[in-house]
Design an enzyme around this catalytic site. Structure first.
Site, short mmCIF file in Angstrom:
data_model
loop_
_atom_site.label_atom_id
_atom_site.label_comp_id
_atom_site.label_asym_id
_atom_site.label_seq_id
_atom_site.Cartn_x
_atom_site.Cartn_y
_atom_site.Cartn_z
N GLU A 31 1.01 -1.17 -0.05
CA GLU A 31 0.02 -0.03 -0.01
C GLU A 31 1.09 1.19 -0.25
O GLU A 31 1.76 1.40 0.89
CB GLU A 31 -0.79 -0.13 1.17
CG GLU A 31 -1.91 1.06 1.40
CD GLU A 31 -2.71 1.25 2.50
OE1 GLU A 31 -2.89 0.47 3.24
OE2 GLU A 31 -3.39 2.21 2.76
N ARG A 256 4.93 -13.60 9.13
CA ARG A 256 5.55 -12.23 8.99
C ARG A 256 6.92 -12.30 9.28
O ARG A 256 7.18 -12.95 10.38
CB ARG A 256 4.94 -11.35 9.79
CG ARG A 256 3.39 -10.54 9.35
CD ARG A 256 3.31 -9.68 10.27
NE ARG A 256 3.49 -8.07 9.91
CZ ARG A 256 2.91 -7.44 9.22
NH1 ARG A 256 1.87 -7.99 8.53
NH2 ARG A 256 3.20 -6.42 8.86
N LYS A 266 4.48 0.34 9.43
CA LYS A 266 4.85 1.55 8.58
C LYS A 266 4.18 2.82 9.60
O LYS A 266 4.67 3.72 9.41
CB LYS A 266 3.99 1.58 7.55
CG LYS A 266 4.92 1.29 6.24
CD LYS A 266 4.08 1.16 4.87
CE LYS A 266 3.30 -0.18 4.54
NZ LYS A 266 2.58 0.05 3.35
P1 ATP Z 1 2.78 -2.39 7.98
O1 ATP Z 1 2.05 -3.57 8.87
O2 ATP Z 1 4.26 -2.37 8.23
O3 ATP Z 1 2.29 -1.36 7.68
P2 ATP Z 1 1.38 -3.61 5.83
O4 ATP Z 1 1.26 -5.13 5.88
O5 ATP Z 1 0.42 -2.81 6.27
O6 ATP Z 1 2.71 -3.21 6.58
P3 ATP Z 1 1.84 -3.32 3.05
O7 ATP Z 1 2.09 -2.08 2.11
O8 ATP Z 1 0.12 -3.81 3.04
O9 ATP Z 1 1.99 -3.14 4.42
O10 ATP Z 1 2.53 -4.83 2.52
C1 ATP Z 1 2.73 -5.32 1.48
C2 ATP Z 1 2.78 -6.82 1.55
O11 ATP Z 1 3.86 -6.95 2.49
C3 ATP Z 1 1.80 -7.56 2.41
O12 ATP Z 1 1.41 -8.62 1.73
C4 ATP Z 1 2.17 -7.59 3.49
O13 ATP Z 1 1.53 -8.76 4.31
C5 ATP Z 1 3.69 -7.70 3.60
N1 ATP Z 1 4.40 -7.78 4.76
C6 ATP Z 1 4.29 -6.34 5.46
N2 ATP Z 1 5.16 -6.73 6.48
C7 ATP Z 1 5.65 -7.76 6.41
C8 ATP Z 1 6.59 -8.54 7.46
N3 ATP Z 1 7.15 -7.98 8.63
N4 ATP Z 1 6.87 -9.74 7.04
C9 ATP Z 1 6.30 -10.28 5.71
N5 ATP Z 1 5.58 -9.60 5.01
C10 ATP Z 1 5.33 -8.40 5.31
MG MG Z 2 -1.44 -3.55 4.84
#
Ligand code: ATP
Ligand code: MG
Length: 541
Positions: A31, A256, A266
């Site tokens: 995102e 994760r 984030k």
């Molecule tokens: P955050 O929780 O840090 O805001 P998010 O999941 O909201 O991260 P996205 O931009 O939605 O961030 O993530 C893009 C992809 O990366 C998603 O498929 C998410 O599951 C994956 N992702 C995010 N954080 C991790 C992590 N710590 N380990 C593995 N994959 C991750």
């Molecule tokens: Mg997300």
């Protein structure tokens, strides 16, 4: 076909064997509401890596259904960071590319009697959703006819209602044991300017509804995501089944990446940037890819780390020391060696006159890198911490009457010190042993300690920056990151450095002997040596 390396590949192998799919398509779905961090590197490793293994394709999919938080600045940063990490996407796709189709599918659900316009407020919906043990309560608007729903939904789109006044909900099951299936909201009214579609829309689809559609429209065969989406999979499948997707993409969840001492959300990283706790998204202490790059960590080390920790179905936490050990391995093999003195103490060799050059191996692990000359002379600097007036037993560094070797040069004996009025040592006076030159030593003197040094006449001033983790150890763990913040994580020293460091290419990673791995940069004409990772491997493999 290569053997499946993890459970995701096993599932894919099953789907291939059963003829459900022929070519593999994945997507990496950030995102654009912040910068990518090391957790995303794992997601990229899984999405790009799996596609590559099966000769398939991986798209870059921007999940931009939440206009109030998304920005083009983040889109650009994400593209830059993926490329830096070494991955190549097939197509660049945005959820917003599909807004028209996503909307049309919603009308289809309405006409099929599978979605309804609800007038309850967000709070009322929450309050009637039930709990894990209690079913929810059906909305009083659930019985609206498809015709009425269609009219209201179109009016929502045309801007007839205020934000939050109505929403579109899937009509599933308020008694489902899975709370996500209790008539979830799939469209909301939101007046916010979208970074790509501007003010064209005042209604936006919810992630759980839009994501399976976007996957399908891109031809995604396997939608790989993190474990928190496991409970959302029934809804993902419901959307695909009720819209008649064939073949329906398959969602597979993996754990994760969590790393001790690293903030990996984030939202929280954004807070650190906004409240000035760090110098920006690319501050070298940040676990963002921009921060890791700025820190001097090689992209290959990050990819290798992701590969070594593997892909699992159960959440766990990786020790930061393991990541550092992988980085150190890369730098040890590749970084040229140099000397810099972080807290300089003058050392004068009273019986030495003139000057000469001594040879330094650029990297003893890489003989092909060769050697270079370093100027030696009467006036040097050594580390203040390498001298003791009151040494403990078995102290092999500089002490009165003791011998040490100056790296790649001579053995010296410390004869005397100069002190200031407060009794602090400001200079050590030594004599050297002329027959002890490195490589041709016939002195017969054993010096256990070997010290690094710089030549006071040729050295350059440098600023050395050392870093601690942004988060204190897990022992301090409160649920709130702010309780674990290390307010004092950047330390600056006025140092003296080998002039070769000033001449090196910007961004080069060096091993500063006995000090650590440092990245060379120049700021306002000043040489800056910024810590990448310490020299010591304190990780217990
Ligand atoms: P955050 O929780 O840090 O805001 P998010 O999941 O909201 O991260 P996205 O931009 O939605 O961030 O993530 C893009 C992809 O990366 C998603 O498929 C998410 O599951 C994956 N992702 C995010 N954080 C991790 C992590 N710590 N380990 C593995 N994959 C991750
Ligand atoms: Mg997300």
């Amino acid at each position: 076909m290569a053997e499946a390396a993890n459970f995701i590949e096993q599932f894919i192998d099953e789907d291939l064997a059963a003829g459900k799919v022929s070519a593999i398509q994945t997507r990496f779905p950030p995102e654009p509401n912040g910068y990518l961090h090391i957790g995303h590197a794992k997601s990229m490793f899984v999405n790009f890596g799996t596609a590559e293994k099966y000769n398939g394709k991986c798209n870059l999919f921007f999940d931009d259904t939440n206009p109030s938080k998304e920005k083009t600045e983040f889109v650009d940063a994400i593209r830059r960071d993926i490329t830096w990490l070494g991955y190549h996407w097939e197509k660049e796709v945005y959820a917003s590319d599909f807004f028209d189709t996503i909307y049309a599918y919603a009308e289809q659900l309405i006409l099929d009697g599978k979605a309804f316009v609800c007038d309850l407020s967000a709070e009322e919906i929450k309050a009637t959703r039930g709990t894990l043990t209690e079913p929810g309560t059906e909305s009083p608007y659930r019985g609206r006819t498809p015709e009425e729903n269609l009219r209201l939904f179109r009016e929502m789109k045309e801007g007839k209602y205020r934000d939050g006044e109505k929403c579109l909900r899937a009509k599933i099951d308020m008694a489902s044991p899975n709370v996500n299936m209790r008539d979830p909201v799939i469209y909301r009214i939101l007046r916010a300017t979208h970074h790509r579609t501007g003010d064209k829309w005042c209604i936006y689809p919810m992630y759980d509804y839009a994501h399976p559609i976007c996957d399908y429209l891109q031809g995604v065969t396997h939608s790989l995501c993190t474990l928190e989406f496991e409970d959302h999979r029934p809804l993902y499948d419901w959307v695909g089944i009720n819209l008649g997707f064939a073949p329906k993409p398959r969602q597979i969840e993996f754990a994760r990446l969590n790393v001790t001492n690293l903030v990996m959300s984030k939202r929280y990283l954004k807070k650190l940037v906004e409240d000035g706790s760090v110098h920006g998204w690319d501050d070298p202490r940040m676990p963002t890819l921009a921060g890791l790059r700025n820190r001097g960590i090689p992209a290959a080390a990050i990819r290798d780390f992701c590969s070594r920790i593997g892909v699992a179905k159960a959440n766990s936490e990786c020790e930061i020391g393991y990541f550092e050990a992988v980085v150190r391995e890369y730098l040890n093999a590749n970084a040229p060696r140099a000397m810099a003195v972080v807290e300089p103490l003058k050392l004068t060799i009273t019986n030495y006159e003139g000057s000469e050059e001594v040879d330094f191996e650029i990297n003893q692990l890489d003989p092909a890198a060769g050697t270079r000359k370093v100027a030696f002379g009467k006036h040097l600097f050594v580390e203040r911490s390498d001298f003791s007036l009151d040494p403990p037993p078995k102290y092999f560094r500089l002490k009165l009457g003791g011998y040490v070797r100056l790296k790649n040069a001579y053995i010296v004996r410390c004869d005397d010190v100069v002190t200031d009025e407060a009794g602090n040592v400001t200079e050590v006076l030594c004599s050297y042993v002329p027959t002890s030159r490195s490589g041709e030593d016939t002195s017969g003197i054993k010096a256990k300690g070997v010290l690094h040094w710089v030549n006071a006449d040729t050295c350059v001033d440098a600023e050395v920056r050392k870093y601690d983790h942004l988060l204190k150890d897990a022992d301090y763990a409160g649920q709130d990151f702010s309780e674990r913040m290390n307010a004092d994580s950047e330390h600056i020293f006025a140092a003296k450095a080998d002039p070769a460091l000033a001449q090196a290419e910007e961004g080069t990673a060096f091993q500063l002997m006995r000090t650590g791995y440092y990245k060379k940069c120049t700021e306002g004409g000043k040489l800056v040596l910024s810590e990448i990772v310490s020299l010591k491997d304190n990780f217990n493999k």
